[in-house]
Design a protein around this motif. Structure first.
Motif, PDB file in Angstrom:
ATOM      1  N   ILE A  30      32.441  56.473  79.683  1.00 47.93           N
ATOM      2  CA  ILE A  30      31.022  56.522  79.310  1.00 47.93           C
ATOM      3  C   ILE A  30      30.275  55.494  80.165  1.00 47.93           C
ATOM      4  CG2 ILE A  30      29.378  56.320  77.401  1.00 47.93           C
ATOM      5  CD1 ILE A  30      31.380  58.410  76.697  1.00 47.93           C
ATOM      6  N   ILE A  31      29.279  55.983  80.894  1.00 53.48           N
ATOM      7  CA  ILE A  31      28.647  55.184  81.955  1.00 53.48           C
ATOM      8  C   ILE A  31      27.175  54.930  81.620  1.00 53.48           C
ATOM      9  CG2 ILE A  31      28.319  55.115  84.484  1.00 53.48           C
ATOM     10  CD1 ILE A  31      31.214  55.790  83.736  1.00 53.48           C
ATOM     11  N   TRP A  70      23.115  53.540  82.889  1.00 52.54           N
ATOM     12  CA  TRP A  70      22.258  54.000  83.990  1.00 52.54           C
ATOM     13  C   TRP A  70      22.077  52.977  85.099  1.00 52.54           C
ATOM     14  CZ3 TRP A  70      18.636  50.281  83.660  1.00 52.54           C
ATOM     15  CH2 TRP A  70      18.259  49.811  82.393  1.00 52.54           C
ATOM     16  N   ASN A  71      22.473  51.732  84.860  1.00 52.57           N
ATOM     17  CA  ASN A  71      22.049  50.717  85.837  1.00 52.57           C
ATOM     18  C   ASN A  71      22.850  50.732  87.138  1.00 52.57           C
ATOM     19  OD1 ASN A  71      24.192  49.744  84.315  1.00 52.57           O
ATOM     20  ND2 ASN A  71      23.671  47.625  84.735  1.00 52.57           N
ATOM     21  N   LYS A  98      31.097  60.834  81.316  1.00 51.35           N
ATOM     22  CA  LYS A  98      29.756  61.146  80.800  1.00 51.35           C
ATOM     23  C   LYS A  98      28.780  60.096  81.323  1.00 51.35           C
ATOM     24  CE  LYS A  98      27.034  60.193  77.541  1.00 51.35           C
ATOM     25  NZ  LYS A  98      25.755  60.225  78.285  1.00 51.35           N
ATOM     26  N   GLU A 114      22.180  59.669  80.369  1.00 54.13           N
ATOM     27  CA  GLU A 114      21.139  60.711  80.401  1.00 54.13           C
ATOM     28  C   GLU A 114      20.008  60.327  81.358  1.00 54.13           C
ATOM     29  OE1 GLU A 114      22.355  58.956  77.956  1.00 54.13           O
ATOM     30  OE2 GLU A 114      20.909  58.455  76.378  1.00 54.13           O
ATOM     31  N   THR A 168      30.925  51.524  78.867  1.00 53.93           N
ATOM     32  CA  THR A 168      30.024  50.470  79.333  1.00 53.93           C
ATOM     33  C   THR A 168      28.634  50.810  78.838  1.00 53.93           C
ATOM     34  OG1 THR A 168      31.344  50.127  81.319  1.00 53.93           O
ATOM     35  CG2 THR A 168      29.135  49.212  81.332  1.00 53.93           C
ATOM     36  N   GLY A 169      28.009  49.856  78.160  1.00 55.85           N
ATOM     37  CA  GLY A 169      26.677  50.113  77.629  1.00 55.85           C
ATOM     38  C   GLY A 169      26.277  49.020  76.664  1.00 55.85           C
ATOM     39  N   GLY A 170      25.338  49.363  75.778  1.00 58.30           N
ATOM     40  CA  GLY A 170      24.798  48.382  74.844  1.00 58.30           C
ATOM     41  C   GLY A 170      25.561  48.343  73.530  1.00 58.30           C
ATOM     42  N   ALA A 191      28.959  52.617  67.676  1.00 58.64           N
ATOM     43  CA  ALA A 191      29.182  54.036  67.346  1.00 58.64           C
ATOM     44  C   ALA A 191      30.505  54.507  67.937  1.00 58.64           C
ATOM     45  CB  ALA A 191      28.030  54.880  67.881  1.00 58.64           C
ATOM     46  N   LEU A 215      30.039  45.248  77.618  1.00 57.35           N
ATOM     47  CA  LEU A 215      28.721  45.273  76.978  1.00 57.35           C
ATOM     48  C   LEU A 215      27.758  44.296  77.647  1.00 57.35           C
ATOM     49  CD1 LEU A 215      30.083  45.551  73.326  1.00 57.35           C
ATOM     50  CD2 LEU A 215      29.690  47.351  75.005  1.00 57.35           C
ATOM     51  N   GLY A 216      26.774  43.885  76.912  1.00 59.62           N
ATOM     52  CA  GLY A 216      25.705  43.107  77.514  1.00 59.62           C
ATOM     53  C   GLY A 216      25.993  41.615  77.586  1.00 59.62           C
ATOM     54  N   CYS A 257      24.209  43.754  83.623  1.00 57.97           N
ATOM     55  CA  CYS A 257      24.906  43.144  82.480  1.00 57.97           C
ATOM     56  C   CYS A 257      25.153  41.661  82.709  1.00 57.97           C
ATOM     57  CB  CYS A 257      26.215  43.872  82.235  1.00 57.97           C
ATOM     58  SG  CYS A 257      27.252  43.957  83.690  1.00 57.97           S
ATOM     59  N   GLU A 313      19.467  39.959  74.651  1.00 57.70           N
ATOM     60  CA  GLU A 313      19.457  40.505  76.012  1.00 57.70           C
ATOM     61  C   GLU A 313      18.154  41.265  76.252  1.00 57.70           C
ATOM     62  OE1 GLU A 313      22.054  43.883  76.887  1.00 57.70           O
ATOM     63  OE2 GLU A 313      22.633  42.904  78.753  1.00 57.70           O
ATOM     64  N   PHE A 325      17.509  42.710  79.542  1.00 60.55           N
ATOM     65  CA  PHE A 325      17.846  43.734  80.536  1.00 60.55           C
ATOM     66  C   PHE A 325      16.613  44.056  81.368  1.00 60.55           C
ATOM     67  CE2 PHE A 325      20.587  47.443  81.812  1.00 60.55           C
ATOM     68  CZ  PHE A 325      21.702  46.678  82.073  1.00 60.55           C
TER      69      PHE A 325
HETATM   70  P1  NAD Z   1      23.545  52.593  76.256  1.00 61.55           P
HETATM   71  O1  NAD Z   1      24.541  51.983  75.334  1.00 61.55           O
HETATM   72  O2  NAD Z   1      22.269  53.086  75.702  1.00 61.55           O
HETATM   73  O3  NAD Z   1      24.184  53.816  77.036  1.00 61.55           O
HETATM   74  C1  NAD Z   1      25.370  53.691  77.777  1.00 61.55           C
HETATM   75  C2  NAD Z   1      26.113  55.000  77.759  1.00 61.55           C
HETATM   76  O4  NAD Z   1      26.605  55.195  76.436  1.00 61.55           O
HETATM   77  C3  NAD Z   1      25.240  56.221  78.069  1.00 61.55           C
HETATM   78  O5  NAD Z   1      26.005  57.172  78.793  1.00 61.55           O
HETATM   79  C4  NAD Z   1      24.902  56.751  76.694  1.00 61.55           C
HETATM   80  O6  NAD Z   1      24.581  58.123  76.687  1.00 61.55           O
HETATM   81  C5  NAD Z   1      26.206  56.469  75.969  1.00 61.55           C
HETATM   82  N1  NAD Z   1      26.083  56.390  74.516  1.00 61.55           N
HETATM   83  C6  NAD Z   1      25.075  55.856  73.806  1.00 61.55           C
HETATM   84  N2  NAD Z   1      25.331  56.020  72.483  1.00 61.55           N
HETATM   85  C7  NAD Z   1      26.521  56.641  72.375  1.00 61.55           C
HETATM   86  C8  NAD Z   1      27.316  57.101  71.287  1.00 61.55           C
HETATM   87  N3  NAD Z   1      26.898  56.971  70.024  1.00 61.55           N
HETATM   88  N4  NAD Z   1      28.503  57.679  71.549  1.00 61.55           N
HETATM   89  C9  NAD Z   1      28.928  57.823  72.829  1.00 61.55           C
HETATM   90  N5  NAD Z   1      28.202  57.467  73.898  1.00 61.55           N
HETATM   91  C10 NAD Z   1      27.018  56.867  73.677  1.00 61.55           C
HETATM   92  O7  NAD Z   1      23.317  51.512  77.402  1.00 61.55           O
HETATM   93  P2  NAD Z   1      22.331  51.628  78.631  1.00 61.55           P
HETATM   94  O8  NAD Z   1      20.948  51.397  78.108  1.00 61.55           O
HETATM   95  O9  NAD Z   1      22.607  52.842  79.433  1.00 61.55           O
HETATM   96  O10 NAD Z   1      22.821  50.366  79.492  1.00 61.55           O
HETATM   97  C11 NAD Z   1      22.386  49.101  79.210  1.00 61.55           C
HETATM   98  C12 NAD Z   1      23.442  48.306  78.480  1.00 61.55           C
HETATM   99  O11 NAD Z   1      24.689  48.381  79.161  1.00 61.55           O
HETATM  100  C13 NAD Z   1      23.073  46.837  78.463  1.00 61.55           C
HETATM  101  O12 NAD Z   1      23.360  46.261  77.216  1.00 61.55           O
HETATM  102  C14 NAD Z   1      23.982  46.255  79.531  1.00 61.55           C
HETATM  103  O13 NAD Z   1      24.208  44.893  79.412  1.00 61.55           O
HETATM  104  C15 NAD Z   1      25.200  47.073  79.392  1.00 61.55           C
HETATM  105  N6  NAD Z   1      26.007  47.042  80.631  1.00 61.55           N
HETATM  106  C16 NAD Z   1      27.173  46.353  80.631  1.00 61.55           C
HETATM  107  C17 NAD Z   1      27.936  46.264  81.801  1.00 61.55           C
HETATM  108  C18 NAD Z   1      29.250  45.508  81.845  1.00 61.55           C
HETATM  109  O14 NAD Z   1      30.036  45.733  82.771  1.00 61.55           O
HETATM  110  N7  NAD Z   1      29.524  44.622  80.915  1.00 61.55           N
HETATM  111  C19 NAD Z   1      27.484  46.897  82.952  1.00 61.55           C
HETATM  112  C20 NAD Z   1      26.285  47.574  82.913  1.00 61.55           C
HETATM  113  C21 NAD Z   1      25.552  47.655  81.726  1.00 61.55           C
END
Ligand code: NAD
Length: 493
Positions: free
Chosen positions: A150-151, A153-154, A177, A180, A229-231, A237, A253-254, A286, A385, A387
């Protein structure tokens, strides 16, 4: 202009969502839709996971020699290198990241594939020095099965490479994935996966949103490993979803990373490091060094030098190689930055620079590089954070106060330490609670250097020599070497 019409890549075929649903991706430089993608639902995700599962069971992949897997990865690295300009332009169109940044990042991507290509046939097991006569035992590192990646956008390409390369090197199959908000490069990458010669179904892409597409993928019963990787919200979830399939999980994460400037630092160097830390990628990183901790004796000198350089940052079209800062990737991210800066000011932060949208185009999502001076580490801007391109600066008196401030955070992803004192380098590097410490530098990355967080910044590590083992499961094989038959277990001797 007609929208570019992308499809998903499932089992080696280009497909739309079964429902026919699609969503648009907007270009952050002008807020206009430029591409559309299929919106995958449960049935599409199921088809992708089933394809990956079948590919995992298929001798064409399962019995492929590890050296041959390595060669495929190497080929993919070569193809990315040959197509880096096109991929960089796509990524810049999709997420607004500067072309100079996407060129640099994607130009470096092949190294990740080469590094893990080399590891594919070096996943050696061990023979065990057993405490039992007539027994021989050895271990094997075996792949897990279907990996859901799970990827965000940054940095879609980079954050895909650090998952895809070790997962494939270990012999798994993958369903990606992308976000979006930035799916284009990951879909485009599948042309290169096909060209490299990976068997059908080994790598698949589904496009869609987190709450449905991502949820269906991360709770799918055939998924054995999730790399997220994400928030924090998405992460929570996904952790819940993984309770259904008991898939192994890594979370990147962040952060709210401190950049700590001591009185003996080279101030010019620290200013450059701080700017790279928080204003590169418009702060949408991040590892952004968003908390500046500056020792009292150099606070005024440092802040003056920082303000001077920040005032000359060229904000502009991300496709222009002269631009030094581009737009925010999404409108909601821009709105979040505005809200968080307003809250910080309401809590008493002093606006040193920026603090407002930049009018580069009438409808692009640009924001000025912003510096806020604060007196307490408890302000929301020091704890949450953003961002975005917002640095908060605070004074400290001595090393122990710097350490206390650095660790007073729920996050622990990265930290920068600026000093010429070697003893302090080691004391601080040991005591700061973060997964990455950069000393007199910031943002250095390599396939050899693991990335990952302490505390709420996640768990598991990406990159580095051990990452490939996180995509394997250990098997222990016991062999009776005596020629005696096994005795009756119910007759005690
Ligand atoms: P996000 O969590 O909104 O989305 C990340 C990915 O997770 C997307 O593909 C999204 O569709 C998916 N996603 C969201 N909810 C989900 C769910 N319930 N089930 C499965 N998949 C789900 O994050 P974002 O806004 O795209 O990215 C920003 C966040 O990512 C920031 O907090 C940032 O710090 C973090 N980040 C961390 C790193 C790292 O290596 N530590 C790198 C880049 C970004």
């Amino acid at each position: 202009m007609a929208l570019r019409h992308y499809q998903m890549f499932i089992n080696g075929q280009w497909v739309d969502a079964l429902s026919g649903d699609r969503f648009d991706s907007l270009n952050p430089a002008n807020a206009k839709p430029w591409a559309s993608f299929p919106h995958a639902q449960d049935a599409d995700v199921n088809a992708a996971v089933q394809a990956a599962h079948n590919a995992f069971e298929n001798p064409a992949w399962r019995n492929l020699h590890a050296t041959a897997r390595g060669k495929l990865l190497r080929k993919l690295g070569d193809l990315i290198a040959a197509n880096k300009e096109q991929l960089a332009q796509l990524e810049t169109n999709d997420n607004g990241k500067l072309i100079r940044e996407t060129m640099g990042q994607i130009g470096y991507m092949p190294e990740f594939f080469y590094y893990y290509a080399g590891q594919a046939d070096k996943l050696e097991g061990q023979t065990l020095p057993l405490d039992k006569a007539d027994m021989f035992a050895y271990t094997r590192h075996e792949p897990l099965g279907v990996v859901a990646a799970i990827i965000p956008w940054n940095s879609p390409m980079y954050l895909t490479a650090v998952k895809l390369a070790p997962a494939l090197a270990a012999g798994n199959t993958v369903v990606l994935k992308p976000s979006e908000h930035a799916s284009a490069t990951i879909v485009e990458l599948m042309h290169l996966v096909k060209q490299a010669g990976f068997p059908e179904g080994v790598v698949n892409v589904v496009t869609g949103f987190g709450a449905d597409t991502g949820a269906a993928l991360t709770k799918h019963p055939l998924v054995r490993r999730i790399a997220f990787t994400g928030g924090a919200q998405g992460a929570r979830a996904v952790v819940k979803n993984s309770a259904e399939n008991l898939a192994q999980l890594s979370l990147e994460l962040g952060g709210k990373s401190p950049n700590i400037i001591f009185e003996d630092a080279d101030i010019g160097s620290a200013v450059n490091g701080v700017i790279a830390g928080i204003f590169a990628a418009s702060g949408q990183s991040c590892v952004a060094g968003s908390r500046l901790l500056v020792q009292d004796g150099v606070y005024d000198e440092f802040l003056a030098a920082l303000k001077t350089r920040v005032a000359s940052i060229i904000i502009g079209d991300p496709m222009d190689p002269n631009s030094e800062m581009g737009p925010m990737a999404t409108q909601s991210q821009l709105a979040l930055v505005e809200r968080m800066v307003a809250s910080a000011l309401a809590e008493g932060a002093e606006l040193v620079h920026g603090g407002e949208r930049a009018c580069i185009t009438s409808d692009g999502w640009y924001y000025h590089p912003t510096i806020l001076a604060v007196e307490s580490n408890q302000c929301s801007i020091m704890q949450e954070e953003v961002f975005g391109p917002v640095a908060s600066i605070i004074r400290f008196q001595d090393e122990s106060e710097a350490l206390a401030l650095a660790n007073d955070s729920e996050f622990g992803l990265a930290a920068g330490i600026w000093t010429r004192d070697n003893g302090r380098v080691h004391r601080m590097s040991k005591a700061v609670q973060a997964g990455i410490i950069w000393v007199n530098t910031y943002r250095a990355v390599s396939p050899m250097g693991a990335i990952g967080g302490f505390k709420a910044s996640g768990y598991g590590r990406e990159s580095g020599i051990d990452a490939v083992k996180d995509y394997t499961q250990l098997k222990t094989v016991w062999i009776n070497t005596s020629n005696e038959p096994m005795s009756d277990p119910f007759i005690m001797r």
